[in-house]
Design a protein around this motif. Structure first.
Motif, PDB file in Angstrom:
ATOM      1  N   THR A  79       0.828  -1.204   0.000  1.00 43.11           N
ATOM      2  CA  THR A  79       0.000   0.000   0.000  1.00 43.11           C
ATOM      3  C   THR A  79       0.862   1.253   0.000  1.00 43.11           C
ATOM      4  O   THR A  79       1.862   1.328   0.720  1.00 43.11           O
ATOM      5  CB  THR A  79      -0.949   0.033   1.217  1.00 43.11           C
ATOM      6  OG1 THR A  79      -1.739   1.222   1.143  1.00 43.11           O
ATOM      7  CG2 THR A  79      -0.181   0.020   2.532  1.00 43.11           C
ATOM      8  N   ASP A  80       0.483   2.218  -0.815  1.00 41.36           N
ATOM      9  CA  ASP A  80       1.107   3.547  -0.812  1.00 41.36           C
ATOM     10  C   ASP A  80       0.294   4.523   0.042  1.00 41.36           C
ATOM     11  O   ASP A  80       0.653   5.690   0.159  1.00 41.36           O
ATOM     12  CB  ASP A  80       1.204   4.091  -2.242  1.00 41.36           C
ATOM     13  CG  ASP A  80       2.111   3.250  -3.119  1.00 41.36           C
ATOM     14  OD1 ASP A  80       3.139   2.763  -2.594  1.00 41.36           O
ATOM     15  OD2 ASP A  80       1.782   3.057  -4.306  1.00 41.36           O
ATOM     16  N   ASP A  81      -0.809   4.023   0.612  1.00 39.10           N
ATOM     17  CA  ASP A  81      -1.672   4.863   1.442  1.00 39.10           C
ATOM     18  C   ASP A  81      -1.905   4.147   2.781  1.00 39.10           C
ATOM     19  O   ASP A  81      -2.982   3.587   3.033  1.00 39.10           O
ATOM     20  CB  ASP A  81      -2.999   5.113   0.729  1.00 39.10           C
ATOM     21  CG  ASP A  81      -3.873   6.118   1.466  1.00 39.10           C
ATOM     22  OD1 ASP A  81      -3.413   6.651   2.506  1.00 39.10           O
ATOM     23  OD2 ASP A  81      -5.002   6.353   1.020  1.00 39.10           O
ATOM     24  N   PRO A  82      -0.895   4.148   3.669  1.00 43.74           N
ATOM     25  CA  PRO A  82      -0.997   3.394   4.927  1.00 43.74           C
ATOM     26  C   PRO A  82      -2.202   3.780   5.771  1.00 43.74           C
ATOM     27  O   PRO A  82      -2.749   2.925   6.485  1.00 43.74           O
ATOM     28  CB  PRO A  82       0.314   3.739   5.644  1.00 43.74           C
ATOM     29  CG  PRO A  82       1.250   4.173   4.576  1.00 43.74           C
ATOM     30  CD  PRO A  82       0.404   4.827   3.543  1.00 43.74           C
ATOM     31  N   GLU A  83      -2.634   5.026   5.698  1.00 43.46           N
ATOM     32  CA  GLU A  83      -3.740   5.461   6.557  1.00 43.46           C
ATOM     33  C   GLU A  83      -5.036   4.714   6.252  1.00 43.46           C
ATOM     34  O   GLU A  83      -5.881   4.551   7.124  1.00 43.46           O
ATOM     35  CB  GLU A  83      -3.928   6.973   6.425  1.00 43.46           C
ATOM     36  CG  GLU A  83      -2.745   7.759   6.992  1.00 43.46           C
ATOM     37  CD  GLU A  83      -2.989   9.251   7.041  1.00 43.46           C
ATOM     38  OE1 GLU A  83      -4.080   9.688   6.584  1.00 43.46           O
ATOM     39  OE2 GLU A  83      -2.111   9.974   7.539  1.00 43.46           O
ATOM     40  N   GLN A  84      -5.184   4.259   5.006  1.00 40.29           N
ATOM     41  CA  GLN A  84      -6.360   3.433   4.671  1.00 40.29           C
ATOM     42  C   GLN A  84      -6.382   2.139   5.469  1.00 40.29           C
ATOM     43  O   GLN A  84      -7.436   1.557   5.692  1.00 40.29           O
ATOM     44  CB  GLN A  84      -6.354   3.103   3.177  1.00 40.29           C
ATOM     45  CG  GLN A  84      -7.042   4.136   2.312  1.00 40.29           C
ATOM     46  CD  GLN A  84      -7.464   3.516   0.982  1.00 40.29           C
ATOM     47  OE1 GLN A  84      -6.783   2.633   0.442  1.00 40.29           O
ATOM     48  NE2 GLN A  84      -8.576   3.973   0.454  1.00 40.29           N
TER      49      GLN A  84
END
Length: 517
Positions: free
Chosen positions: A453-458
């Motif tokens: 993932t490039d969007d860890p907050e998801q």
């Protein structure tokens, strides 16, 4: 069937000729004698597979013969045959480790059944196990394509644990090899299932499983009582199959009221999953709410130094005014100290014990040759866990808890998987060191072997920079850098690791028990 030698000891052995002929027609070779002293002399000179022993004989009676016989041949099966139905006779015989107990008059088929149970039990069980698994194999293969919910996957994994235990008891390893192939396929499909659903679960928990950060609120806190103390034991790295093993040692102490399976958060690593368990927050929420306690992979210092503080803040948010204490056991000395002082906690509503031994086994397996031999595979790993638990201060703590009428809640933060497949990854100096997940910038990896993932907050994870990534190893892969690749591939192969995506790491136990006393 090869000839099996039976020794029948009875002072009226001449009256047993029809029984003896019946057994000999079934392929057994029956030797006979009419007193205990002669029987003891015979077993010193000849090997017998079973002794049929009359309890009521003149001179050396059956129980006296049995005592001396067990000193000479501790592992020789003995079937006690008696007219006496008094309970104390049965108790003495059972206490002397007889293999079966028959009441006269006995018919030949009773004797035959007892012999088959003792001598052919293993083969008969093996034949039935193989037959049942062959019938189940197709059902498992078909059901794998239809697992659509987190509960179906959890139940499937529990079923696979059952079959693994059944098949590993067989002398022929071929069926277990077939099972392992099915387990590999299951982990491949499970990884896809997690990839397709994990982010949605974190964003909308309505159809999600219970995760690490929800366990206390959903399962632990509602079970606390103002009138009865509760012991919460968190055994680091405890897999579902290891729980099944150690549960056998608790049956005399506790009754299981609820046995559930919940999901570890990703990464399935202690600093993420166990901090989440105590804080009641995702790693992202922890990093924002309690930056003074949260540590990222790149931060210096211990990553689990504030579990007690996280738990205290969690209880405060819930407006729970409890008497409680927290204890982390990292070695034998700390365990012994808690055993001695445990009674002092009987007035608390919640006593929390974090026990690190299973985690130490998995890490020591990488570093110590003796542990590599003792925990060479899943079967040996479970056996080592059982041996540790049965001789550990933790079992003594639980025994004391039962005596003091504590309810017992037992769980873990994540499991481990036996890694077999090295997977190359490239990152900078700031990349984390765990073998089953990596976090950093500009990571290069084998796409088929990871969930990235490039969007860890998801995924409920903190973002450290604009191009910060997380990658999780799937199935039985483990990450290696190109430098000294072959050396580290050999070093870590067949070791137990955690941090990634597998049934073994993610689907873990929560058990609620009440004391039998």
């Amino acid at each position: 069937m090869s000839t099996i030698n039976i020794l029948w000891v009875d002072d009226e052995v001449d009256l047993l000729k029809p029984h003896i002929l019946f057994l000999e027609n079934k392929g057994y070779h029956v030797h006979s004698c009419n007193n205990g002293r002669e029987a003891l002399e015979r077993i010193q000179k000849q090997l017998f597979e079973v002794v049929l022993l009359d309890e009521n004989m003149p001179g050396l009676n059956g129980l006296e013969t049995l005592t001396e016989l067990k000193q000479l041949r501790p592992n020789l099966p003995v079937v006690m045959i008696t007219k006496n139905e008094e309970e104390h006779i049965m108790e003495e015989a059972i206490g002397s480790k007889i293999s079966d107990y028959l009441i006269k008059p006995v018919n030949p088929n009773q004797i035959l059944l007892s012999l088959k149970k003792l001598l052919q039990h293993r083969n008969l069980v093996a034949e039935t196990t193989i037959k049942n698994y062959q019938q189940e194999f197709r059902k498992i293969a078909l059901s794998l394509q239809d697992l659509n919910t987190h509960q179906e996957w959890a139940d499937f994994y529990e079923k696979m644990i059952f079959w693994e235990a059944e098949l590993e008891a067989l002398e022929d390893p071929s069926m277990l090899e077939i099972f392992e192939t099915q387990m590999q396929e299951a982990n491949q499909l499970f990884a896809k299932f997690i990839e397709n659903n994990y982010a949605d679960w974190l964003q909308d928990p309505k159809n999600a499983p219970t995760f690490s950060h929800q366990l206390l609120a959903q399962e632990v806190l509602p079970r606390l009582s103002s009138s009865k103390p509760t012991l919460l034991v968190v055994i680091d790295n405890l897999r579902l199959d290891q729980w099944k093993i150690i549960s056998q040692s608790l049956t005399n102490l506790y009754t299981v009221e609820a046995e559930k399976k919940y999901y570890s958060l990703l990464p399935t690593a202690t600093q993420y999953a166990r901090n989440a368990l105590f804080s009641g927050m995702t790693p992202l929420a922890m990093s924002k709410t309690h930056p003074e306690w949260w540590k990222n992979d790149t931060d210096e210092g211990g990553k689990n130094l504030f579990e007690k503080e996280f738990l205290g803040a969690h209880l405060k948010r819930k407006n729970l005014d409890l008497k409680w204490s927290y204890h982390k056991i990292r070695n034998l000395t700390e365990g012994r100290q808690l055993v001695k002082s445990f009674q002092n906690h009987s007035k608390e509503q919640l006593t929390v014990v974090v026990y690190n031994f299973v985690d130490m086994i998995s890490h020591a397996k990488t570093e110590m040759e003796i542990i590599k031999e003792l925990a060479a595979d899943n079967k040996a790993y479970r056996s080592l866990t059982r041996s540790w638990f049965n001789n550990s201060p933790l079992l003594e703590i639980i025994q004391k808890a039962a005596m003091l009428n504590f309810n017992l809640l037992l769980t873990t933060d994540h499991g481990t998987v036996n890694v077999q497949t090295p997977s190359s990854i490239i990152g900078d100096r700031e990349t984390s060191q765990n073998l089953r997940y990596k976090t950093g910038r500009g990571l290069t990896y084998e796409p088929k072997q990871v969930m990235a993932t490039d969007d860890p907050e998801q995924l409920g994870l903190p973002r450290l920079s604009f191009n910060h990534q997380f990658v999780f190893a799937k199935e039985d892969a483990y990450f290696l850098y190109p430098k000294n690749y072959n050396y580290f591939a050999k070093l870590f192969q067949n070791s137990f690791q955690h941090g990634g995506i597998s049934l073994e790491e993610m689907i873990i136990p929560f058990v609620a028990m009440t004391p039998k006393s």
